[in-house]
Scaffold this active site. Structure first.
Site, short mmCIF file in Angstrom:
data_model
loop_
_atom_site.label_atom_id
_atom_site.label_comp_id
_atom_site.label_asym_id
_atom_site.label_seq_id
_atom_site.Cartn_x
_atom_site.Cartn_y
_atom_site.Cartn_z
N ILE A 1 22.07 30.35 4.04
CA ILE A 1 21.42 30.99 3.79
C ILE A 1 22.25 32.86 3.73
O ILE A 1 21.78 32.94 3.29
CB ILE A 1 20.76 31.24 6.13
CG1 ILE A 1 20.17 30.26 6.12
CG2 ILE A 1 20.25 32.55 5.83
CD1 ILE A 1 19.89 30.24 7.08
N ASP B 1 34.10 33.48 5.37
CA ASP B 1 33.53 32.31 5.41
C ASP B 1 34.69 31.91 5.94
O ASP B 1 35.79 31.11 4.33
CB ASP B 1 32.67 31.71 4.23
CG ASP B 1 32.34 30.77 5.40
OD1 ASP B 1 30.73 30.38 5.24
OD2 ASP B 1 33.05 29.73 5.45
N ALA C 1 20.67 34.66 13.55
CA ALA C 1 21.72 33.07 13.56
C ALA C 1 21.06 32.45 14.62
O ALA C 1 20.30 31.93 14.72
CB ALA C 1 23.63 33.33 12.74
N ARG C 2 22.19 33.18 15.59
CA ARG C 2 22.15 32.46 16.75
C ARG C 2 22.32 33.24 18.01
O ARG C 2 23.22 34.61 17.89
CB ARG C 2 22.70 31.04 17.32
CG ARG C 2 22.68 30.04 16.56
CD ARG C 2 20.98 29.97 18.10
NE ARG C 2 20.87 28.34 17.01
CZ ARG C 2 19.45 28.37 16.53
NH1 ARG C 2 19.07 29.57 15.09
NH2 ARG C 2 18.87 27.47 15.49
N ASP D 1 17.07 38.32 14.99
CA ASP D 1 15.29 37.58 15.16
C ASP D 1 15.61 36.30 15.95
O ASP D 1 15.23 35.51 16.77
CB ASP D 1 15.03 36.86 13.67
CG ASP D 1 14.09 35.75 13.61
OD1 ASP D 1 12.96 35.86 13.93
OD2 ASP D 1 14.68 34.78 13.38
N GLU E 1 16.23 32.88 25.07
CA GLU E 1 15.15 32.78 24.60
C GLU E 1 14.14 31.52 25.00
O GLU E 1 15.51 30.54 25.35
CB GLU E 1 15.19 31.95 22.82
CG GLU E 1 15.20 32.88 21.94
CD GLU E 1 15.74 32.88 20.24
OE1 GLU E 1 14.97 31.29 20.44
OE2 GLU E 1 16.79 33.27 19.41
N HIS F 1 12.35 35.15 16.63
CA HIS F 1 13.29 33.87 15.93
C HIS F 1 11.62 33.47 15.02
O HIS F 1 11.18 32.02 15.05
CB HIS F 1 13.12 32.87 17.51
CG HIS F 1 14.43 32.21 16.80
ND1 HIS F 1 15.06 31.07 17.51
CD2 HIS F 1 14.53 31.77 14.65
CE1 HIS F 1 16.02 30.48 17.04
NE2 HIS F 1 15.41 30.24 15.06
N ILE F 2 11.69 33.98 14.03
CA ILE F 2 10.39 33.68 13.08
C ILE F 2 11.46 33.47 11.58
O ILE F 2 10.20 33.92 10.64
CB ILE F 2 9.12 34.19 12.94
CG1 ILE F 2 9.67 36.33 12.64
CG2 ILE F 2 8.53 34.57 13.85
CD1 ILE F 2 9.13 37.48 11.75
N GLY F 3 12.39 33.24 11.80
CA GLY F 3 13.21 33.12 10.34
C GLY F 3 12.46 31.78 9.38
O GLY F 3 12.34 32.09 7.99
N ALA F 4 12.53 30.97 9.25
CA ALA F 4 11.73 30.38 9.10
C ALA F 4 10.26 29.74 9.36
O ALA F 4 9.61 29.12 8.76
CB ALA F 4 12.31 28.28 9.69
N1 LIG Z 1 16.17 32.58 12.55
C1 LIG Z 1 16.36 31.49 12.01
O1 LIG Z 1 14.71 31.08 12.24
C2 LIG Z 1 16.92 30.37 11.89
C3 LIG Z 1 16.25 29.81 10.94
C4 LIG Z 1 17.28 28.49 10.01
C5 LIG Z 1 18.60 28.95 10.74
N2 LIG Z 1 19.13 29.99 11.25
C6 LIG Z 1 20.67 29.32 11.57
O2 LIG Z 1 20.98 30.50 10.94
C7 LIG Z 1 22.45 29.97 10.76
C8 LIG Z 1 23.15 29.78 9.42
O3 LIG Z 1 22.76 28.18 8.70
P1 LIG Z 1 22.99 28.17 7.46
O4 LIG Z 1 21.53 27.28 6.99
O5 LIG Z 1 23.45 29.17 6.20
O6 LIG Z 1 24.26 27.79 7.72
P2 LIG Z 1 25.37 26.39 6.55
O7 LIG Z 1 25.64 25.45 7.24
O8 LIG Z 1 25.00 26.90 5.50
O9 LIG Z 1 26.38 27.63 6.84
C9 LIG Z 1 26.87 28.59 7.65
C10 LIG Z 1 28.53 29.04 7.44
O10 LIG Z 1 29.52 29.64 8.79
C11 LIG Z 1 30.44 29.18 8.35
N3 LIG Z 1 31.10 29.85 9.66
C12 LIG Z 1 31.66 29.15 10.40
N4 LIG Z 1 31.86 29.91 11.40
C13 LIG Z 1 32.66 30.94 10.35
C14 LIG Z 1 33.60 32.13 11.03
N5 LIG Z 1 33.44 32.20 12.24
N6 LIG Z 1 33.51 33.11 10.35
C15 LIG Z 1 32.36 33.18 8.95
N7 LIG Z 1 31.79 32.01 8.84
C16 LIG Z 1 31.67 31.26 9.23
C17 LIG Z 1 30.14 27.94 7.86
O11 LIG Z 1 31.85 27.67 7.22
C18 LIG Z 1 29.33 27.88 6.69
O12 LIG Z 1 29.55 27.82 5.28
C19 LIG Z 1 23.43 29.31 11.65
O13 LIG Z 1 23.02 29.88 12.73
C20 LIG Z 1 21.43 28.50 12.01
O14 LIG Z 1 20.94 28.17 13.23
C21 LIG Z 1 18.49 30.72 12.15
#
Ligand SMILES: NC(=O)c1ccc[n+]([C@@H]2O[C@H](COP(=O)([O-])OP(=O)(O)OC[C@H]3O[C@@H](n4cnc5c(N)ncnc54)[C@H](O)[C@@H]3O)[C@@H](O)[C@H]2O)c1
Length: 324
Positions: free
Chosen positions: A163, A182, A250-251, A275, A280, A298-301
């Site tokens: 993302i 990262d 993210a979360r 989001d 939640e 929480h509508i990201g997806a």
């Molecule tokens: N809002 C939504 O509806 C929604 C939808 C999908 C995913 N998400 C959330 O988005 C987040 C990212 O998803 P993604 O698919 O990109 O995951 P991903 O695994 O592809 O990327 C996450 C990255 O974070 C890095 N990371 C871990 N700890 C870190 C830190 N302390 N500092 C910097 N980087 C760090 C990891 O190395 C990894 O590259 C997740 O928390 C996921 O749950 C939210």
């Protein structure tokens, strides 16, 4: 799969029509009738369900895994598996599947919507305009007179995975400078195609503190830290530029919500977009009513495209599991 056996799949948080169609044409029976968490164990056993599909709402914990010996697959439509006891399920021989890449683009687009939104107070203006009298109109116009542009600003992306990289692609397209941190990624080549002309932008990652210090906007794309501690708290806000704008898709726990409210109230943070929330589906009311926070549930997806990709990817994985 034996065609005579109709295998029942429970998609307890829903699944796209395209996913249902694929599964049904492969001989599965798909139920999308929502079952309360408390009644799940009985329903899974009574209906002989072997596959349960969830999004973020339904929890599949040890109690369900222990009490439902026929369960063969737990599927998560999306990325985060924090609502599933993944390791325990695998120990018990249950396949756990998810669709990590299917929603990345949609989440990145929501982040962009929020960046435009919080740079011009669109959310607060939407809340206040309907009740405005002529007098209020002028007051509101004055209140929102200090918007900022995105072009030329620096966005700091924390977490440069799927993302984060998709967000970078859009931000570059808007003329923003992208910096990122990262710990597991050194550099990324972001490929952008503009009018059929390919463009590759190389972005080396920098330290977390360098991102905090240099960004005008920050977008968070990390998993919830395993120690459960927020990544962004009071110390981190203090390291940011005054007037920072921040997006969290993210979360919920990735930002300390108390520290965020304090930083918004003392002007350190100009605006935030959330989001995701701690607790939640019942986020705290002072957060969702704050006039410097733009909120979405929480509508990201939650796009037709992402849900179709999620549904068909889950269906393909289930079908190939039963073909073995
Ligand atoms: N809002 C939504 O509806 C929604 C939808 C999908 C995913 N998400 C959330 O988005 C987040 C990212 O998803 P993604 O698919 O990109 O995951 P991903 O695994 O592809 O990327 C996450 C990255 O974070 C890095 N990371 C871990 N700890 C870190 C830190 N302390 N500092 C910097 N980087 C760090 C990891 O190395 C990894 O590259 C997740 O928390 C996921 O749950 C939210």
């Amino acid at each position: 799969m034996d065609k005579k056996i109709i295998m029942k799949i429970l998609a307890n948080d829903g699944i796209s029509e395209s996913g249902v169609t694929l599964l049904e044409s492969a001989g599965f029976n798909v139920s999308t009738d929502k079952i309360d968490q408390d009644n799940l164990i009985d329903a899974i056993n009574d209906q002989k369900i072997e596959v349960i599909l969830v999004r973020s709402a339904t929890k599949v914990r040890k109690d369900i895994i222990d009490s439902c010996p026929n369960l063969k697959i737990i599927g998560r439509g999306g990325v985060g598996m924090d609502n599933i006891d993944v390791d325990y399920a695998k120990e018990k021989g249950i396949q756990v599947i998810n669709t990590p890449a299917a929603s990345s683009q949609s989440v990145a687009e929501l982040v962009m919507a929020q960046l435009f939104n919080i740079s011009r107070s669109v959310y607060d203006s939407n809340r206040k305009m309907p009740s405005s009298t002529n007098g209020d109109f002028k007051t509101l116009k004055k209140k929102y007179a200090k918007g900022v542009e995105l072009r030329g600003k620096t966005i700091g992306i924390i977490g440069f995975g799927r993302i984060g990289q998709n967000t970078a692609r859009y931000a570059l397209g808007c003329g923003m400078k992208v910096i990122a941190s990262d710990p597991f990624i050194d550099k990324v080549n972001i490929d952008i195609e503009i009018n059929n002309q390919p463009l590759i932008v190389n972005i080396p990652t920098i330290t977390f503190d360098e991102v905090l210090a240099n960004a005008d906007f920050i977008s968070l794309h990390v998993p919830m830290p395993s120690d459960g501690k927020a990544l962004i708290g009071e110390d981190e806000f203090n390291k940011m530029k005054d007037g920072i704008r921040i997006v969290n898709a993210a979360r919920g726990g990735v930002i300390d919500e108390d520290a965020l409210i304090k930083a918004l109230n003392n002007g350190k943070v100009a605006a935030a977009a959330l989001d995701v929330f701690v607790g939640e589906p019942s986020p705290r009311t002072d957060l969702i009513n704050h006039d410097k926070i733009s909120i979405t549930p929480h509508i990201g997806a939650a796009t037709i495209e992402a849900q179709n990709r999620i549904g068909t990817e889950l269906a393909d994985k289930i079908i190939s599991f039963y073909k073995k």
